[in-house]
Design a protein around this motif. Structure first.
Motif, PDB file in Angstrom:
ATOM      1  N   ALA A  32       6.137  -8.182   0.959  1.00 45.01           N
ATOM      2  CA  ALA A  32       5.689  -8.544   2.301  1.00 45.01           C
ATOM      3  C   ALA A  32       6.127  -7.442   3.249  1.00 45.01           C
ATOM      4  O   ALA A  32       7.312  -7.120   3.339  1.00 45.01           O
ATOM      5  N   LEU A  33       5.156  -6.830   3.924  1.00 48.11           N
ATOM      6  CA  LEU A  33       5.439  -5.817   4.935  1.00 48.11           C
ATOM      7  C   LEU A  33       5.590  -6.569   6.254  1.00 48.11           C
ATOM      8  O   LEU A  33       4.619  -7.050   6.814  1.00 48.11           O
ATOM      9  N   VAL A  34       6.831  -6.696   6.720  1.00 48.82           N
ATOM     10  CA  VAL A  34       7.151  -7.593   7.817  1.00 48.82           C
ATOM     11  C   VAL A  34       7.599  -6.815   9.048  1.00 48.82           C
ATOM     12  O   VAL A  34       8.488  -5.968   8.966  1.00 48.82           O
ATOM     13  N   GLY A  35       7.006  -7.147  10.178  1.00 51.25           N
ATOM     14  CA  GLY A  35       7.418  -6.571  11.450  1.00 51.25           C
ATOM     15  C   GLY A  35       8.593  -7.346  12.012  1.00 51.25           C
ATOM     16  O   GLY A  35       8.546  -8.574  12.112  1.00 51.25           O
ATOM     17  N   GLU A  94       9.353   8.225  -1.793  1.00 58.11           N
ATOM     18  CA  GLU A  94      10.438   7.493  -2.467  1.00 58.11           C
ATOM     19  C   GLU A  94      10.407   6.006  -2.094  1.00 58.11           C
ATOM     20  O   GLU A  94      10.649   5.150  -2.949  1.00 58.11           O
ATOM     21  N   ILE A  95      10.100   5.704  -0.841  1.00 61.33           N
ATOM     22  CA  ILE A  95      10.003   4.302  -0.415  1.00 61.33           C
ATOM     23  C   ILE A  95       8.844   3.626  -1.144  1.00 61.33           C
ATOM     24  O   ILE A  95       8.984   2.510  -1.651  1.00 61.33           O
ATOM     25  N   ASN A  96       7.703   4.298  -1.206  1.00 61.47           N
ATOM     26  CA  ASN A  96       6.541   3.744  -1.927  1.00 61.47           C
ATOM     27  C   ASN A  96       6.902   3.463  -3.379  1.00 61.47           C
ATOM     28  O   ASN A  96       6.589   2.388  -3.916  1.00 61.47           O
ATOM     29  N   ALA A  97       7.562   4.427  -4.027  1.00 62.27           N
ATOM     30  CA  ALA A  97       7.950   4.259  -5.435  1.00 62.27           C
ATOM     31  C   ALA A  97       8.931   3.097  -5.598  1.00 62.27           C
ATOM     32  O   ALA A  97       8.846   2.337  -6.572  1.00 62.27           O
ATOM     33  N   GLU A 126       2.059   2.520   2.520  1.00 59.06           N
ATOM     34  CA  GLU A 126       2.722   1.593   1.597  1.00 59.06           C
ATOM     35  C   GLU A 126       1.709   0.619   1.004  1.00 59.06           C
ATOM     36  O   GLU A 126       1.750   0.325  -0.186  1.00 59.06           O
ATOM     37  N   MET A 127       0.775   0.152   1.833  1.00 54.81           N
ATOM     38  CA  MET A 127      -0.264  -0.753   1.342  1.00 54.81           C
ATOM     39  C   MET A 127      -1.121  -0.060   0.285  1.00 54.81           C
ATOM     40  O   MET A 127      -1.432  -0.651  -0.756  1.00 54.81           O
ATOM     41  N   GLY A 134      -1.392  -2.138  -8.221  1.00 56.43           N
ATOM     42  CA  GLY A 134      -1.706  -3.520  -8.590  1.00 56.43           C
ATOM     43  C   GLY A 134      -0.627  -4.516  -8.196  1.00 56.43           C
ATOM     44  O   GLY A 134      -0.524  -5.589  -8.795  1.00 56.43           O
ATOM     45  N   ILE A 135       0.164  -4.198  -7.182  1.00 53.61           N
ATOM     46  CA  ILE A 135       1.227  -5.091  -6.710  1.00 53.61           C
ATOM     47  C   ILE A 135       0.694  -5.911  -5.543  1.00 53.61           C
ATOM     48  O   ILE A 135       0.145  -5.355  -4.584  1.00 53.61           O
ATOM     49  N   ALA A 136       0.886  -7.231  -5.606  1.00 52.36           N
ATOM     50  CA  ALA A 136       0.443  -8.108  -4.526  1.00 52.36           C
ATOM     51  C   ALA A 136       1.286  -7.862  -3.277  1.00 52.36           C
ATOM     52  O   ALA A 136       2.497  -7.668  -3.369  1.00 52.36           O
ATOM     53  N   TYR A 137       0.630  -7.872  -2.128  1.00 50.31           N
ATOM     54  CA  TYR A 137       1.347  -7.666  -0.871  1.00 50.31           C
ATOM     55  C   TYR A 137       0.665  -8.443   0.247  1.00 50.31           C
ATOM     56  O   TYR A 137      -0.473  -8.881   0.120  1.00 50.31           O
TER      57      TYR A 137
END
Length: 148
Positions: A32-35, A94-97, A126-127, A134-137
């Protein structure tokens, strides 16, 4: 099962729980990409707070106040990946990985970003990385400073 319970669909929640218990498949991760909003913990959205309480791992930026990071589940792992002018603890790659690795490990991850994740936050990158892997977000917007 939890989402079905929240919606009051008890039989669907029961069936989903039984399916999970009987399956031998590895758990699928979710990011979850959360603000985090403008920085005040009382301006965090209810959905953001719920996800923090469910998270296995909280990956957070340097600009997110400690009071907001502390609102997460007590036993959740906290990983600072903050970037400040001239000081990057982790590159965007690195964050994406890291997000992909955690998702593949079946973790429930909250990627906590200052403000709104889609404004100046590189959430689009990141999305794209999560989608390609194939990762759910999901994206949970934060309260904008204009409304705070």
């Amino acid at each position: 099962p939890a989402r079905a319970m929240e919606a009051g669909q008890l039989s669907q929640a029961h069936d989903a729980a039984v399916d999970l218990l009987l399956s031998n498949a590895p758990a699928s991760g979710h990011v979850a990409l959360v603000g985090a909003g403008p920085g005040a913990e009382d301006l965090l959205t209810l959905r953001a707070h719920r996800l923090l309480m469910e998270a296995d791992v909280i990956v957070h930026d340097a600009l997110v106040p400690e009071a907001i990071v502390a609102m997460g589940r007590r036993d959740a792992e906290r990983l600072p990946v903050g970037k400040r002018k001239g000081c990057h603890t982790k590159s965007q790659a690195e964050i994406n990985a890291l997000l992909i690795e955690l998702g593949r490990d079946g973790k429930r991850v909250v990627r906590l970003k200052s403000g709104d994740p889609l404004v100046f936050g590189r959430a689009g990158e990141e999305m794209a990385a999560l989608r390609d892997a194939g990762i759910a977000y999901e994206v949970v917007p934060g309260v904008t400073a204009a409304f705070a």
